[in-house]
Enzyme design. Sequence first.
Site, PDB file in Angstrom:
ATOM      1  N   GLU A   1      -6.399  -6.752  -1.713  1.00  0.00           N
ATOM      2  CA  GLU A   1      -7.016  -6.762  -0.378  1.00  0.00           C
ATOM      3  C   GLU A   1      -8.460  -6.289  -0.472  1.00  0.00           C
ATOM      4  OE1 GLU A   1      -5.105  -4.734   2.818  1.00  0.00           O
ATOM      5  OE2 GLU A   1      -3.078  -5.277   2.148  1.00  0.00           O
TER       6      GLU A   1
ATOM      7  N   GLU B   1       0.832  -1.207   0.000  1.00  0.00           N
ATOM      8  CA  GLU B   1       0.000   0.000   0.000  1.00  0.00           C
ATOM      9  C   GLU B   1       0.871   1.264   0.000  1.00  0.00           C
ATOM     10  OE1 GLU B   1      -4.232  -1.488   1.833  1.00  0.00           O
ATOM     11  OE2 GLU B   1      -2.823  -0.583   3.256  1.00  0.00           O
TER      12      GLU B   1
END
Length: 340
Positions: A235, A133
């Site tokens: 995710e 991320e």
Amino acid sequence: MRGADISTLKKNLDKGAVYRDARGRRADPFALLAAGGMNAARLKVWVNPADGYNSKATVLTMARRVKAAGMKLFIDFHYSDAWADPGKQNKPAAWANLPFPQLRDAVYRHTADVLGALRAQGTPADLVQIGNEINGGMLWPDGRWDNWPNLAALLTAGSTAARSASPRTRVVLHLAEGGNNAGHRWWFDNAVSYGVPFDVIAVSHYLYWHGTADSLAANLNDLSARYGRDIMVAETAYGFTTAEDDFEPQIFTASLAATAGIPATPAGQVTAFRTICDIVAAVPNGRGIGVFYWEPTWTAVTGAGWDPADPASGDGWENQAWFDFNDRALPALQVYNAYR
């Protein structure tokens, strides 16, 4: 790929977690996941975690189980001793004071070491994620978003190491906020302009945090076409309840369920999950290659909490697992069977 991040599964099992099918019969979690249609697993790697989990050693152990279950392996390098995400990208303690050239070399060596060891034991990674991320960059402050020459050098070191140590492994770059098209275009335009080598674009998209399903679909379709890459959701998750099974406050709350507009029920969990799967399956030209649900086996077990430095910490995720508070499989475990 019909996947899930199961990074905490080994810790859960070591601390006594039990997994049951929908009828309450105890079963091996890998067998349950495979029977539910899962064919790929994601494992995160920390450099020197305080509790030893998500280290090179435990990842090697888990990789053997993943491959024995007939699943593909997706490795997620955080380049940290603990959690790395948009709000924190902390250097590992051992790298904290390295000059930049040595920091770049540490990324290369760590990446090559783990992927080389996986290949040597006969469990090579199918995918590898260089950073987790990383909208705001990685290994702050050296690789922050506002220093693209440094960030590109670190990403290139990781990617080059991956391709050298494990040539058949596809390199993934992963951002959060799966509906943020302007932000993602800016980021990947920079990555491309600096010549960062990568094969796949990955996003996180939680419907209660990252925008609507429509915004995700538009972004995935645009990014895939704009950069000519395969794309995936690395995710996602959703709660089957807003209750909790231990003392740790839950991340998923009634307020977040209201934001998403989907009930916090087992059926609502299925709806949210299938929404993401349908969007990825519909990316044009077969470019949508997979979905990975985040930590569906992380149930509440004493000692298996979120903080590797605090054995007394709890689990703030168990209401988004695929197993209820009696350890029984929920309907979400069967969603992937519709996409075989």
